[in-house]
Design a protein around this motif. Structure first.
Motif, short mmCIF file in Angstrom:
data_model
loop_
_atom_site.label_atom_id
_atom_site.label_comp_id
_atom_site.label_asym_id
_atom_site.label_seq_id
_atom_site.Cartn_x
_atom_site.Cartn_y
_atom_site.Cartn_z
N ILE A 161 28.82 7.03 44.84
CA ILE A 161 28.14 7.17 46.13
C ILE A 161 28.51 6.09 47.14
O ILE A 161 28.09 6.15 48.29
CB ILE A 161 26.61 7.17 45.95
N ASN A 162 29.30 5.10 46.72
CA ASN A 162 29.63 3.99 47.61
C ASN A 162 30.48 4.46 48.77
O ASN A 162 31.52 5.11 48.57
CB ASN A 162 30.35 2.89 46.82
N ARG A 163 30.07 4.13 49.99
CA ARG A 163 30.77 4.56 51.21
C ARG A 163 31.78 3.54 51.71
O ARG A 163 32.45 3.79 52.71
CB ARG A 163 29.75 4.86 52.30
N GLU A 164 31.88 2.42 51.03
CA GLU A 164 32.77 1.36 51.49
C GLU A 164 34.11 1.34 50.76
O GLU A 164 34.94 0.48 51.02
CB GLU A 164 32.07 0.01 51.36
N ILE A 165 34.30 2.28 49.84
CA ILE A 165 35.57 2.35 49.13
C ILE A 165 36.22 3.70 49.43
O ILE A 165 35.55 4.68 49.75
CB ILE A 165 35.38 2.15 47.60
N VAL A 175 20.14 -10.53 40.11
CA VAL A 175 18.90 -10.36 39.36
C VAL A 175 18.80 -8.93 38.83
O VAL A 175 18.36 -8.70 37.70
CB VAL A 175 17.68 -10.71 40.24
N THR A 176 19.24 -7.96 39.61
CA THR A 176 19.19 -6.55 39.21
C THR A 176 20.08 -6.29 37.99
O THR A 176 19.73 -5.49 37.12
CB THR A 176 19.65 -5.65 40.37
N THR A 177 21.21 -6.96 37.90
CA THR A 177 22.15 -6.72 36.81
C THR A 177 21.85 -7.53 35.56
O THR A 177 22.37 -7.22 34.49
CB THR A 177 23.60 -7.03 37.24
N ALA A 178 21.01 -8.54 35.69
CA ALA A 178 20.73 -9.44 34.57
C ALA A 178 20.12 -8.69 33.40
O ALA A 178 19.21 -7.88 33.57
CB ALA A 178 19.80 -10.56 35.02
N GLY A 179 20.66 -8.92 32.23
CA GLY A 179 20.10 -8.38 31.01
C GLY A 179 20.46 -6.94 30.68
O GLY A 179 20.06 -6.43 29.64
N LEU A 180 21.20 -6.27 31.55
CA LEU A 180 21.59 -4.90 31.26
C LEU A 180 22.66 -4.88 30.18
O LEU A 180 23.58 -5.69 30.18
CB LEU A 180 22.12 -4.20 32.51
N ALA A 181 22.56 -3.93 29.27
CA ALA A 181 23.55 -3.76 28.21
C ALA A 181 24.80 -3.12 28.79
O ALA A 181 24.77 -2.53 29.88
CB ALA A 181 22.98 -2.89 27.10
N ALA A 182 25.89 -3.22 28.08
CA ALA A 182 27.18 -2.72 28.56
C ALA A 182 27.13 -1.25 28.94
O ALA A 182 27.63 -0.86 30.00
CB ALA A 182 28.26 -2.95 27.51
N ASN A 183 26.52 -0.41 28.10
CA ASN A 183 26.47 1.01 28.43
C ASN A 183 25.67 1.28 29.69
O ASN A 183 26.03 2.14 30.49
CB ASN A 183 25.92 1.82 27.25
N GLU A 184 24.59 0.52 29.88
CA GLU A 184 23.81 0.65 31.12
C GLU A 184 24.65 0.23 32.32
O GLU A 184 24.61 0.87 33.37
CB GLU A 184 22.54 -0.20 31.06
N LEU A 185 25.38 -0.85 32.17
CA LEU A 185 26.24 -1.32 33.26
C LEU A 185 27.32 -0.29 33.59
O LEU A 185 27.56 0.00 34.76
CB LEU A 185 26.88 -2.66 32.88
N ILE A 186 27.94 0.27 32.57
CA ILE A 186 28.99 1.26 32.78
C ILE A 186 28.43 2.47 33.53
O ILE A 186 29.00 2.92 34.53
CB ILE A 186 29.64 1.68 31.44
N GLU A 187 27.31 3.01 33.05
CA GLU A 187 26.72 4.20 33.66
C GLU A 187 26.26 3.93 35.09
O GLU A 187 26.49 4.74 36.00
CB GLU A 187 25.55 4.71 32.82
N THR A 188 25.63 2.78 35.31
CA THR A 188 25.14 2.46 36.64
C THR A 188 26.30 2.19 37.60
O THR A 188 26.27 2.65 38.75
CB THR A 188 24.18 1.24 36.59
#
Length: 185
Positions: free
Chosen positions: A76-80, A56-69
């Protein structure tokens, strides 16, 4: 622009239509490839968020928003691992120039550019690009470049999907809440 490109060879209506069809197919190919990339970016963001509400959080986001987010989340991800983080950020940074060109091609008015008299058809087209609060500018895009752009988008999208499957498969498989629960009385 060279003098020989300013000379236009007259085209029959059939040749013009075939040329327009070719340009439309190229634009469509780029648009389809970028839609697949956006699907994989949503999958990446959902896996990086690792929440049952991520879809639901990712729905409707444009490509540039997805790339930046996705880039912010990967940082910041601690699992990788650091190597995985670097690889993910490399994939994301590769998309930025592709999407700039994609947007020029898909959102611009694309018309055949000037051609030499010895050419059967033009090798490039002119995209008239208008961005927010800027004047329209003309950008040359070769047909070969449009084909390469579609290929690069497909390859980068698949690289992102393979990365998610390799680094965050359990998160990718998390069950998602996509609809509100039914209210019974």
């Amino acid at each position: 622009m060279t003098d020989d490109l300013l000379t236009r060879r007259p085209h029959t209506p059939e040749e013009q239509e075939a040329l327009q069809d070719r340009m439309s197919l190229l634009v469509g190919d780029v648009a389809r490839a970028s839609a697949v990339v956006e699907l994989h970016l949503r999958q990446l963001m959902q896996a990086l968020i690792d929440s049952k509400y991520a879809e639901v959080t990712t729905a409707g986001l444009a490509a540039n928003e997805l790339i930046e987010t996705c880039a912010a989340l990967a940082k910041i991800n601690r699992e990788i691992t650091e190597a995985q983080r670097s690889e993910c950020l490399t994939h994301l940074s590769a998309l930025k120039p592709l999407y700039t060109r994609r947007n020029q091609l898909v959102h611009g008015l694309w018309a055949p550019a000037g051609m030499r008299t010895d050419q059967d058809e033009p090798a490039e087209a002119l995209a008239l690009v208008s961005k927010r609060r800027t004047a329209t500018k003309a950008v040359n895009i070769t047909f070969v470049e449009a084909e390469e752009l579609a290929r690069s988008l497909r390859e980068t999208g698949m690289s992102i999907f393979r990365w998610v499957c390799g680094a965050l498969l359990p998160q990718l498989q998390r069950e998602q809440v996509t609809a509100a629960p039914e209210v019974t009385e």
